[in-house]
Design a protein around this motif. Structure first.
Motif, short mmCIF file in Angstrom:
data_model
loop_
_atom_site.label_atom_id
_atom_site.label_comp_id
_atom_site.label_asym_id
_atom_site.label_seq_id
_atom_site.Cartn_x
_atom_site.Cartn_y
_atom_site.Cartn_z
N VAL A 38 42.67 30.87 31.21
CA VAL A 38 43.91 31.16 31.94
C VAL A 38 44.84 29.96 31.85
O VAL A 38 44.52 28.87 32.34
CB VAL A 38 43.61 31.53 33.41
CG1 VAL A 38 44.89 31.80 34.18
CG2 VAL A 38 42.70 32.77 33.45
N LYS A 40 48.17 29.83 32.80
CA LYS A 40 49.36 29.84 33.67
C LYS A 40 49.63 28.42 34.19
O LYS A 40 48.69 27.66 34.44
CB LYS A 40 49.14 30.80 34.84
CG LYS A 40 48.04 30.37 35.79
CD LYS A 40 47.76 31.45 36.83
CE LYS A 40 46.72 30.98 37.82
NZ LYS A 40 46.09 32.08 38.55
N ASN A 61 49.57 35.31 34.04
CA ASN A 61 49.77 36.25 35.14
C ASN A 61 51.23 36.53 35.50
O ASN A 61 51.49 37.31 36.40
CB ASN A 61 49.01 35.80 36.40
CG ASN A 61 49.64 34.58 37.05
OD1 ASN A 61 50.37 33.84 36.39
ND2 ASN A 61 49.38 34.39 38.33
N ILE A 95 47.09 39.28 33.25
CA ILE A 95 46.12 39.42 34.35
C ILE A 95 46.77 39.44 35.72
O ILE A 95 46.08 39.43 36.73
CB ILE A 95 45.07 38.27 34.31
CG1 ILE A 95 45.73 36.90 34.54
CG2 ILE A 95 44.29 38.29 32.99
CD1 ILE A 95 44.73 35.75 34.70
N MET A 182 38.53 45.35 36.33
CA MET A 182 38.81 43.94 36.62
C MET A 182 38.92 43.78 38.12
O MET A 182 39.37 44.69 38.83
CB MET A 182 40.13 43.52 35.96
CG MET A 182 40.47 42.04 36.13
SD MET A 182 41.34 41.63 37.65
CE MET A 182 42.86 40.96 36.97
N VAL A 184 39.21 40.48 41.42
CA VAL A 184 39.19 39.11 41.94
C VAL A 184 38.36 39.16 43.22
O VAL A 184 38.57 40.04 44.06
CB VAL A 184 40.62 38.64 42.27
CG1 VAL A 184 40.63 37.24 42.88
CG2 VAL A 184 41.51 38.70 41.03
N MET A 219 35.99 33.58 38.28
CA MET A 219 36.99 32.55 38.04
C MET A 219 36.27 31.20 38.10
O MET A 219 35.05 31.16 38.09
CB MET A 219 38.12 32.67 39.08
CG MET A 219 38.55 34.12 39.26
SD MET A 219 40.10 34.52 40.13
CE MET A 219 40.46 33.15 41.15
N SER A 220 37.02 30.11 38.15
CA SER A 220 36.37 28.80 38.09
C SER A 220 35.29 28.62 39.15
O SER A 220 34.25 28.03 38.90
CB SER A 220 37.40 27.68 38.25
OG SER A 220 38.27 27.67 37.14
N ARG A 235 37.56 34.81 33.79
CA ARG A 235 38.93 34.29 33.65
C ARG A 235 38.98 32.91 34.29
O ARG A 235 38.95 32.79 35.50
CB ARG A 235 39.92 35.25 34.34
CG ARG A 235 39.79 36.72 33.92
CD ARG A 235 40.73 37.60 34.73
NE ARG A 235 40.58 37.39 36.16
CZ ARG A 235 39.72 38.04 36.92
NH1 ARG A 235 38.95 38.98 36.44
NH2 ARG A 235 39.62 37.75 38.21
N ILE A 236 39.08 31.89 33.46
CA ILE A 236 38.91 30.53 33.95
C ILE A 236 40.16 29.70 33.68
O ILE A 236 40.57 29.52 32.53
CB ILE A 236 37.70 29.85 33.25
CG1 ILE A 236 36.43 30.72 33.33
CG2 ILE A 236 37.47 28.45 33.84
CD1 ILE A 236 35.91 30.96 34.72
N GLY A 237 40.76 29.18 34.77
CA GLY A 237 41.92 28.32 34.63
C GLY A 237 41.61 26.88 35.01
O GLY A 237 41.55 25.98 34.18
N THR A 238 41.40 26.67 36.31
CA THR A 238 41.26 25.31 36.85
C THR A 238 40.18 24.49 36.16
O THR A 238 40.39 23.31 35.84
CB THR A 238 40.95 25.41 38.36
OG1 THR A 238 41.93 26.25 38.97
CG2 THR A 238 40.99 24.05 39.01
#
Ligand code: PLP
Length: 248
Positions: A38, A40, A61, A95, A182, A184, A219-220, A235-238
């Motif tokens: 991710v 963003k 997103n 997403i 999907m 969260v 996620m993270s 879905r991994i951002g941080t």
């Protein structure tokens, strides 16, 4: 820049390690889980680092940010790299909550929309994808937060009871292919019970649509719980790109 490249490489290796360990613990193969990076709030230069490292599946997103970044990345790929052939083309996953007036833009760069949560969006996405002559993989997003489902607030996602109807609608379109579900995890409570409910819904969905085997969750902070519950996409951002937006 060299420091940033090294940081991203180390983070990516660590995240891949976490996914592999979670898969091993769940008795699953690491190749069963796709990492969606991710990006963003992050500049196109971070995306290019991820692509250089072979990480081609990316998530965004917000359309305004995503469309500009996808364009910048596409332009960089044809101009900046001596050996473009070795850089994989990105696969963009949208997403975030999606307004119908943005679908025309989104289908111009996204390969996958993970946040389909209402019938009007199914129709609008299909129409835009047909016009653009694009095939889009679509996930039905389900809201796992009982509070939010009850009072209609929350961060997007269909009520669990609407999921099968939405899935039927996606499957009946010309240009959308139903991928799966999907979700969260709800904020402020342990993710495991929510992911168990999600896994049960995913089983029901597969009963009606045997090819819709994808499950995007994790996620993270909760990827291990998601992999244990059967996630095929995390879905991994941080954990990849850091906790706070960087300025260019
Ligand atoms: C930002 C975002 C993620 C990534 O979350 P991290 O905690 O930063 O890994 C995953 N899914 C959605 C829908 C997001 O908006």
């Amino acid at each position: 820049m060299a420091d940033r490249a090294a940081e991203i490489a180390a983070n990516l290796a660590a995240v891949r390690e976490r996914i592999a360990a979670a898969c091993a613990a769940a008795g699953r193969g690491a190749e069963e889980v796709t990492l969606v990076a991710v990006t963003k709030f992050r500049p196109a230069s971070d995306v290019l680092e991820l692509l250089r490292l072979g990480q081609r599946v990316l998530g965004e997103n917000r359309d305004q940010e995503a469309s500009a970044k996808a364009k910048e990345v596409a332009e960089a790929l044809v101009s900046d790299f001596a050996d473009v052939a070795s850089i994989p083309a990105p696969e963009w996953h949208f997403i975030g909550q999606l307004q119908t007036n943005k679908v025309k833009s989104v289908v111009s760069y996204a390969d996958v929309v993970e946040s389909v949560d209402r019938l009007s969006l199914v129709a609008a996405l299909d129409k835009a994808a047909v016009r653009a002559q694009r095939e889009i993989r679509a996930f039905v997003q389900v809201n796992l937060d009982p509070e939010a489902v009850r009072d209609g607030s929350g961060r997007g996602g269909a009520h669990p009871e609407e999921v099968l109807e939405l899935a039927d609608a996606v499957a009946g379109t010309d240009a959308l292919r139903l991928a799966g579900l999907m979700a969260v995890a709800p904020l402020g409570s342990p993710p495991e019970p929510a992911f168990e409910r999600l896994a049960a819904l995913a089983g029901e969905l597969r009963g009606a649509h045997p090819d819709a085997v994808s499950l995007s969750a994790g996620m993270s902070g909760d990827l291990e719980a998601a992999v244990a519950a059967g996630a095929t996409h995390v879905r991994i951002g941080t954990a990849l790109l850091g906790g706070r937006p960087r300025l260019r």
